[in-house]
Scaffold this active site. Sequence first.
Site, PDB file in Angstrom:
ATOM      1  N   ARG A   8      47.594   0.818  14.229  1.00  0.00           N
ATOM      2  CA  ARG A   8      47.583  -0.349  13.032  1.00  0.00           C
ATOM      3  C   ARG A   8      48.246   0.185  11.796  1.00  0.00           C
ATOM      4  O   ARG A   8      48.829  -0.608  11.301  1.00  0.00           O
ATOM      5  CB  ARG A   8      46.031  -0.851  12.964  1.00  0.00           C
ATOM      6  CG  ARG A   8      45.778  -2.008  11.465  1.00  0.00           C
ATOM      7  CD  ARG A   8      44.510  -2.808  11.574  1.00  0.00           C
ATOM      8  NE  ARG A   8      43.324  -1.679  11.622  1.00  0.00           N
ATOM      9  CZ  ARG A   8      42.804  -0.744  11.340  1.00  0.00           C
ATOM     10  NH1 ARG A   8      43.773  -0.772   9.921  1.00  0.00           N
ATOM     11  NH2 ARG A   8      41.953  -0.186  10.973  1.00  0.00           N
ATOM     12  N   TYR A  22      59.356 -25.434   4.645  1.00  0.00           N
ATOM     13  CA  TYR A  22      59.133 -25.227   6.234  1.00  0.00           C
ATOM     14  C   TYR A  22      57.413 -25.603   6.205  1.00  0.00           C
ATOM     15  O   TYR A  22      56.299 -24.987   5.158  1.00  0.00           O
ATOM     16  CB  TYR A  22      58.808 -24.009   7.035  1.00  0.00           C
ATOM     17  CG  TYR A  22      58.096 -23.376   7.906  1.00  0.00           C
ATOM     18  CD1 TYR A  22      58.715 -24.241   8.715  1.00  0.00           C
ATOM     19  CD2 TYR A  22      57.204 -22.365   8.455  1.00  0.00           C
ATOM     20  CE1 TYR A  22      57.782 -24.255  11.065  1.00  0.00           C
ATOM     21  CE2 TYR A  22      56.619 -22.542   9.147  1.00  0.00           C
ATOM     22  CZ  TYR A  22      56.818 -23.306  10.565  1.00  0.00           C
ATOM     23  OH  TYR A  22      56.351 -22.654  11.864  1.00  0.00           O
ATOM     24  N   ASP A  26      62.975 -16.629   1.919  1.00  0.00           N
ATOM     25  CA  ASP A  26      62.921 -17.307   2.339  1.00  0.00           C
ATOM     26  C   ASP A  26      64.640 -17.351   3.287  1.00  0.00           C
ATOM     27  O   ASP A  26      65.614 -18.617   3.600  1.00  0.00           O
ATOM     28  CB  ASP A  26      62.315 -18.228   3.263  1.00  0.00           C
ATOM     29  CG  ASP A  26      62.051 -18.882   4.808  1.00  0.00           C
ATOM     30  OD1 ASP A  26      62.509 -18.087   5.961  1.00  0.00           O
ATOM     31  OD2 ASP A  26      60.716 -19.214   5.335  1.00  0.00           O
ATOM     32  N   LYS A  52      62.720 -15.949  15.073  1.00  0.00           N
ATOM     33  CA  LYS A  52      63.896 -16.891  15.335  1.00  0.00           C
ATOM     34  C   LYS A  52      65.377 -16.693  15.700  1.00  0.00           C
ATOM     35  O   LYS A  52      65.228 -15.793  16.088  1.00  0.00           O
ATOM     36  CB  LYS A  52      64.189 -17.347  13.847  1.00  0.00           C
ATOM     37  CG  LYS A  52      62.914 -18.344  13.570  1.00  0.00           C
ATOM     38  CD  LYS A  52      62.331 -19.308  14.555  1.00  0.00           C
ATOM     39  CE  LYS A  52      60.617 -20.016  14.047  1.00  0.00           C
ATOM     40  NZ  LYS A  52      59.686 -19.077  13.549  1.00  0.00           N
TER      41      LYS A  52
END
Length: 384
Positions: free
Chosen positions: A51, A104, A177, A202
């Site tokens: 982690r 978005y 973004d 993406k």
Amino acid sequence: MTSGNGFNTRAVHAGQAPDPTTGAVIPPLYQTTTFAQDGIGQLRNGYEYGRGTNPTRDSLQAQLAALEGAEHAFSFSSGLAAEDALIRAALRPGDHIVLGNDAYGGTYRLINRVLGDWGITNSAVDMSDLDAVEKAVASGNTRMVWVETPSNPMMKITDIAAIAGVAKQAGAVLVVDNTFATPYLQQPLSFGADVVVHSTTKYIGGHSDASGGAVVLNDAELAEKIGFIQFAVGAVSAPMEAWLTTRGLKTLGVRMDRHSSNALAIAQWLTTREEVEQVYYPGLADHPGHELAARQMRGFGGMISVSFKGGEQAARTVAESTELFTLAESLGGIESLMNYPSEMTHASVKGTELAVPENLVRLSVGIEDVEDLIEDLDKAFARL
């Protein structure tokens, strides 16, 4: 890292030194949750628990920073996890975010509903209207300005440098973004942005097989806070996802060239169709942001939105009639996707000022032969 500084050179080599033990040209996937210690507190190269750190994730983060021209990068399990970590690191209850009025849907849901309960307020504004942005930011407690350019799904282009000036005057953090443009087509930090975020799911991953998100920046103090949240909250990218994303990044430049050329050809074809009301693509000369996009971007990308004269029913018919364009959420993969935002990616903003027109579909143009993609669309249009 090699001495070469070109984008594609950095994409292939940044953070990707051959394995020192075996000489493997592709660094290994460290599919492990924990690391042996040579004694209590005696860590090997700082690795303790997955982690906190993992060599595969470290390689991806080095790659992301190099490609955005930044000092720091952090990789997360999704784009929204990255956004959440950034906002919690940068803001406090009572602070205000100004964001685009066609942001978005998932980002708006996070800011408005999740972080709204934490005490973050927001207002939506047309980011292409500088006067409107200045007025919205002048509220007094604006601490963050959030920009998508090109925006999702209306493909608006925002002047990053101009908005950076507004944000700086207000003492606000400018976040861009860069998911649609990718670091290959656009470098927001070079225009004055403070932070870049990505859904690496993406274009950066590029193959629709690995979810992820990233925060990239130069500010060391904010980077330390983001790094702490990444560790303490734990929404990190898993080793396999990080490895797949690294693989995808290496071909980002050549893929984006093909996405962009295919999208331009399809956008031009769409403008000839009588069924079409409007084509939203910054590569078209009549797009309101075309000249700005040409200055700000290396190319115009693979995303197109199109509205239909036949209204909602026409949009739904086309969305459900293609074969090569798969009806699906998401974008940016090598395969072409068709999306009906009003009921899919942007369903969370229905009934708000961010609502998407019901006669609009969004195309994520893949790298297939463009003639085949146009034929696929033509057959779908024949059903109108």
